[in-house]
Design a protein around this motif. Structure first.
Motif, PDB file in Angstrom:
ATOM      1  N   THR A  19      -9.309 -15.714  47.283  1.00  0.00           N
ATOM      2  CA  THR A  19      -9.774 -14.624  46.416  1.00  0.00           C
ATOM      3  C   THR A  19     -10.094 -13.380  47.255  1.00  0.00           C
ATOM      4  O   THR A  19     -10.528 -13.490  48.403  1.00  0.00           O
ATOM      5  CB  THR A  19     -11.017 -15.079  45.602  1.00  0.00           C
ATOM      6  OG1 THR A  19     -11.372 -14.034  44.711  1.00  0.00           O
ATOM      7  CG2 THR A  19     -12.199 -15.419  46.484  1.00  0.00           C
ATOM      8  N   SER A  20      -9.797 -12.266  46.692  1.00  0.00           N
ATOM      9  CA  SER A  20     -10.017 -10.938  47.281  1.00  0.00           C
ATOM     10  C   SER A  20      -9.165 -10.660  48.527  1.00  0.00           C
ATOM     11  O   SER A  20      -9.450  -9.734  49.286  1.00  0.00           O
ATOM     12  CB  SER A  20     -11.512 -10.706  47.608  1.00  0.00           C
ATOM     13  OG  SER A  20     -11.875 -11.386  48.793  1.00  0.00           O
ATOM     14  N   LYS A  23      -4.007 -10.138  46.559  1.00  0.00           N
ATOM     15  CA  LYS A  23      -2.823 -10.592  45.794  1.00  0.00           C
ATOM     16  C   LYS A  23      -2.488  -9.605  44.675  1.00  0.00           C
ATOM     17  O   LYS A  23      -1.335  -9.167  44.529  1.00  0.00           O
ATOM     18  CB  LYS A  23      -3.078 -11.996  45.202  1.00  0.00           C
ATOM     19  CG  LYS A  23      -3.319 -13.092  46.233  1.00  0.00           C
ATOM     20  CD  LYS A  23      -3.542 -14.433  45.612  1.00  0.00           C
ATOM     21  CE  LYS A  23      -4.825 -14.545  44.818  1.00  0.00           C
ATOM     22  NZ  LYS A  23      -6.093 -14.371  45.621  1.00  0.00           N
ATOM     23  N   THR A  24      -3.503  -9.281  43.896  1.00  0.00           N
ATOM     24  CA  THR A  24      -3.249  -8.352  42.791  1.00  0.00           C
ATOM     25  C   THR A  24      -2.846  -6.991  43.340  1.00  0.00           C
ATOM     26  O   THR A  24      -1.965  -6.318  42.778  1.00  0.00           O
ATOM     27  CB  THR A  24      -4.520  -8.246  41.911  1.00  0.00           C
ATOM     28  OG1 THR A  24      -4.883  -9.563  41.486  1.00  0.00           O
ATOM     29  CG2 THR A  24      -4.278  -7.372  40.691  1.00  0.00           C
ATOM     30  N   HIS A  25      -3.467  -6.639  44.420  1.00  0.00           N
ATOM     31  CA  HIS A  25      -3.122  -5.364  45.030  1.00  0.00           C
ATOM     32  C   HIS A  25      -1.652  -5.365  45.473  1.00  0.00           C
ATOM     33  O   HIS A  25      -0.961  -4.366  45.332  1.00  0.00           O
ATOM     34  CB  HIS A  25      -4.045  -5.119  46.246  1.00  0.00           C
ATOM     35  CG  HIS A  25      -3.842  -3.797  46.883  1.00  0.00           C
ATOM     36  ND1 HIS A  25      -4.424  -2.620  46.412  1.00  0.00           N
ATOM     37  CD2 HIS A  25      -3.099  -3.418  47.963  1.00  0.00           C
ATOM     38  CE1 HIS A  25      -4.053  -1.612  47.163  1.00  0.00           C
ATOM     39  NE2 HIS A  25      -3.244  -2.073  48.123  1.00  0.00           N
ATOM     40  N   SER A 129     -12.108  -9.806  39.999  1.00  0.00           N
ATOM     41  CA  SER A 129     -11.364 -11.003  40.408  1.00  0.00           C
ATOM     42  C   SER A 129     -10.531 -11.549  39.245  1.00  0.00           C
ATOM     43  O   SER A 129     -11.011 -11.670  38.119  1.00  0.00           O
ATOM     44  CB  SER A 129     -12.346 -12.077  40.891  1.00  0.00           C
ATOM     45  OG  SER A 129     -11.637 -13.226  41.225  1.00  0.00           O
TER      46      SER A 129
HETATM   47  N1  ATP Z   1      -3.773  -3.733  51.368  1.00  0.00           N
HETATM   48  C1  ATP Z   1      -4.832  -3.259  50.738  1.00  0.00           C
HETATM   49  N2  ATP Z   1      -5.115  -1.965  50.865  1.00  0.00           N
HETATM   50  C2  ATP Z   1      -6.174  -1.449  50.231  1.00  0.00           C
HETATM   51  N3  ATP Z   1      -6.989  -2.174  49.461  1.00  0.00           N
HETATM   52  C3  ATP Z   1      -6.756  -3.484  49.310  1.00  0.00           C
HETATM   53  C4  ATP Z   1      -5.653  -4.086  49.952  1.00  0.00           C
HETATM   54  N4  ATP Z   1      -5.650  -5.394  49.636  1.00  0.00           N
HETATM   55  C5  ATP Z   1      -6.695  -5.586  48.819  1.00  0.00           C
HETATM   56  N5  ATP Z   1      -7.371  -4.453  48.616  1.00  0.00           N
HETATM   57  C6  ATP Z   1      -8.551  -4.291  47.796  1.00  0.00           C
HETATM   58  O1  ATP Z   1      -9.306  -5.472  47.914  1.00  0.00           O
HETATM   59  C7  ATP Z   1      -9.876  -5.804  46.672  1.00  0.00           C
HETATM   60  C8  ATP Z   1      -9.456  -7.199  46.312  1.00  0.00           C
HETATM   61  O2  ATP Z   1      -8.129  -7.208  46.188  1.00  0.00           O
HETATM   62  P1  ATP Z   1      -7.344  -8.020  45.025  1.00  0.00           P
HETATM   63  O3  ATP Z   1      -8.012  -7.924  43.770  1.00  0.00           O
HETATM   64  O4  ATP Z   1      -5.954  -7.604  45.082  1.00  0.00           O
HETATM   65  O5  ATP Z   1      -7.511  -9.464  45.600  1.00  0.00           O
HETATM   66  P2  ATP Z   1      -7.048 -10.767  44.904  1.00  0.00           P
HETATM   67  O6  ATP Z   1      -6.464 -11.588  46.001  1.00  0.00           O
HETATM   68  O7  ATP Z   1      -6.155 -10.480  43.801  1.00  0.00           O
HETATM   69  O8  ATP Z   1      -8.363 -11.414  44.444  1.00  0.00           O
HETATM   70  P3  ATP Z   1      -8.552 -12.466  43.256  1.00  0.00           P
HETATM   71  O9  ATP Z   1      -7.894 -13.676  43.668  1.00  0.00           O
HETATM   72  O10 ATP Z   1     -10.017 -12.658  43.184  1.00  0.00           O
HETATM   73  O11 ATP Z   1      -8.005 -11.845  42.066  1.00  0.00           O
HETATM   74  C9  ATP Z   1      -9.382  -4.810  45.698  1.00  0.00           C
HETATM   75  O12 ATP Z   1     -10.379  -3.867  45.451  1.00  0.00           O
HETATM   76  C10 ATP Z   1      -8.222  -4.165  46.357  1.00  0.00           C
HETATM   77  O13 ATP Z   1      -8.058  -2.815  46.005  1.00  0.00           O
END
Ligand code: ATP
Length: 621
Positions: A19-20, A23-25, A129
């Protein structure tokens, strides 16, 4: 990979990580930093510009607490969707809506709406998340009117929910339930990967909806790309290690891509083999737009498989996917375009092939026979010359002939010219007979076994008659003809060798004496004279032959006294039966045939005129 979608393949890209970790990014991105989804959509629409035969539609679902929901419909109206499998083993989500889109803007509007519906919550680790696994599918349908084909490529873009350490996330009971479902599904994903790597007979796809839906991308018929996201902070050290281990294991999974193709025309169905060997014509040029650099991906582990690529080596994210020209898992009847032949046609073809083979062999045999015959004739001529010079048959020319057509030994005083003419005539006759024999041999394959035996027997009878007249060359030819009909008769082969030797060495040949035909008890009881003649038959065959026939009344005498051979010799092969009948009249007892090895005891009981092996040797008794 976009190109692969246009080729009718299914491509699945999914982001995996704690998590975080981003992935979504990575998948979605932001306005300023668009992720894979908007970039892919933009790329698709750019490629289909001015191509009205290509259409794109979208479906979007989430797997929340192991239930599937359609993100393109209002959550209030969104029922849990069942996951099903069709007849060909393809897993699909039933009742999932599919919306056609005609440009990027349309997609963005629809996607933004749908993303709002996705289950997202704030945790200690991520303010937004993802509490579900989201799967966006872009369906690309390419219709080719010329080929009469429709290719349906799919691009699955999967944003997985992240594995969570509940101590770190500080989840409340509600989040805990979500977390548990997320972790469970990711755990099953790990088990599936492990099972695939182990080559296990059972892969636990069914243990979660996530793996069930992603089955195609995990050792299935899709092309897969797994993006593993790792988070830099030290607290994620163990998660990073886990993610990298997962990436390593996933690399070894081998998929078998399959083209999704359908015929536009119902019938006749053209072969797919054409497509298997060449890329589809609609395929866009595989050029990457310089203005569109790939998104900076954290760690890319491609799981793409190809035929002939046993393992999946990592590729640079910049590397263009290899063109897919393979077509596997297509039913064999579709892969090979073979004209369907009827039984009759097949039989005709086989018969034609056999005919050609027989003709070839006969021609070879013919050539061989001709060569042999010429050789023998040459040797014969030279031996005659030698004999002439040695004064064996003294004449004015110093040469003699022992092979007159009449079967009569020429007078030693015969002139040189007449001997030459006689020889030439003899050779010419033999030549003609040989030629006609060749055509007979062509028909040989058409004869039944019984007819072959009878014909062979007829030739043997004729040969025998000629050999008795010391007309050995002609006898030899006839024996050879007989051999063509009954090639397995050993005794006949021996006879040919004997006569060949006699001809070559200019020796007289004495056939083994015949035994007179044994009288049938019922028809004519044997008297003393007949017994006597029978007993003396081996000592004076020529006389006994006549005597024996004399004994056989009922008109057989006339036939026996006919000059045997010459008149039948040049007749058609139909006369072979007659000749065989004549020959039969000369046959002796079967015990003699057995003693000489010309006939098996069993057959001799049944068939008086039957051969040693195949009904030929009876002439010799
Ligand atoms: N490469 C990146 N550059 C800038 N910001 C990032 C990057 N990767 C992640 N972030 C930031 O980190 C935070 C968490 O990212 P994200 O939501 O994409 O994670 P996730 O893996 O999807 O988490 P989850 O599994 O909980 O959904 C977000 O605010 C996102 O903008």
């Amino acid at each position: 990979m976009i190109d692969d979608v246009f080729s009718g393949l299914t491509v699945t890209i999914f982001a995996y990580g704690v998590t975080s970790s981003g992935k979504t990014h990575t998948m979605q991105g932001t306005k300023t930093e668009p992720g894979i989804i908007p970039r892919a959509v933009e790329s698709l629409f750019r490629k289909i510009q001015y191509r009205p035969n290509i259409s794109i539609s979208v479906s979007y679902m989430e797997i929340y607490k192991d239930e599937v929901y359609d993100l393109l419909v209002d959550r209030e109206n969104a029922p849990k969707l069942p996951v099903r499998e069709n007849g060909s083993g393809q897993v699909f989500v039933a009742h999932l809506s599919e919306q056609p889109i005609s440009n990027v803007e349309e997609f963005e509007w629809m996607y933004t709406e749908a993303t709002r519906r996705r289950s997202v919550a704030s945790t200690n680790l991520n303010r937004a998340s993802s509490r579900s696994h989201a799967i966006l599918t872009l369906l690309v349908r390419v219709e080719d009117e010329v080929l009469g084909k429709a290719l349906t490529g799919k691009l699955n873009l999967v944003d997985l929910a992240g594995s969570e350490n509940n101590k770190l996330t500080g989840n409340d009971p509600s989040r805990m339930a979500e977390s548990s479902a997320i972790n469970k599904s990711l755990s099953v994903l790990g088990q599936v990967v492990h099972a695939l790597n182990q080559g296990a007979s059972r892969v636990p796809y069914r243990n979660s909806k996530l793996t069930r839906i992603l089955q195609d991308a995990l050792g299935g018929s899709s092309i897969g790309l797994l993006i593993c996201n790792i988070a830099p902070p030290p607290k994620y050290r163990q998660d990073t290690l886990n993610t990298l281990n997962f990436a390593t294991r996933t690399k070894n999974i081998e998929n078998k891509p399959v083209v999704n193709e359908k015929d536009l025309k119902p019938a006749p169905k053209p072969s797919m083999s054409r497509h298997a060997s060449q890329p589809p014509q609609q395929r866009p040029p595989p050029t990457r737009q310089p203005s569109e650099p790939p998104a900076p991906l954290p760690t890319a582990v491609p799981t793409r498989s190809r035929i002939g690529r046993p393992s999946l080596a990592p590729r640079s994210s910049l590397a263009r996917p290899e063109p897919v020209t393979v077509n596997v898992n297509i039913p064999p009847q579709q892969q090979i375009q073979q004209p369907v032949l009827s039984e009759e046609e097949i039989n005709k073809r086989i018969a034609k092939a056999v005919e050609a083979e027989v003709a070839k062999r006969l021609a070879e045999h013919e050539m061989q026979m001709k060569a042999e015959r010429e050789k023998v004739a040459a040797e014969r001529r030279s031996s005659l010359v030698e004999e002439g010079s040695s004064g064996r048959f003294e004449s004015s020319s110093g040469r003699a002939d022992t092979s007159g057509t009449s079967g009569k030994l020429e007078d030693p005083g015969m002139g040189h010219t007449s001997v030459d003419e006689e020889l030439r005539q003899r050779l010419s006759e033999l030549e003609q007979r040989f030629e006609s024999g060749s055509s007979e041999m062509r028909m040989l394959s058409d004869l039944s076994p019984g007819s072959r035996k009878r014909t062979g027997r007829a030739y043997v009878a004729l040969a025998r008659a000629q050999s008795e007249k010391n007309n050995l060359q002609l006898a030899l030819e006839l024996y050879r003809k007989a051999e063509a009909y009954v090639p397995d008769n050993i005794k006949l082969k021996e006879r040919i060798i004997e006569i060949e030797w006699a001809v070559k060495n200019n020796k007289a040949f004495k056939p083994s004496p015949k035994k007179p035909k044994r009288k049938k008890a019922k028809k004519a009881p044997r008297d003393e004279n007949s017994k006597k003649s029978h007993s003396t038959s081996t000592e004076a065959p020529a006389v006994v032959l006549q005597d024996s026939r004399d004994e056989n009344s009922n008109g057989k005498r006339e036939r026996a006294e006919q000059p045997f051979g010459s008149s039948l010799l040049f007749g058609s092969m139909a006369s072979g039966h007659v000749a065989a009948g004549e020959e039969e009249s000369m046959c002796g007892g079967s015990h003699k045939r057995q003693a000489e090895g010309w006939e098996t005891p069993k057959r001799s009981k049944k068939m008086r005129s039957s051969s040693i092996a195949d009904g030929v040797g009876s002439e010799d008794e």
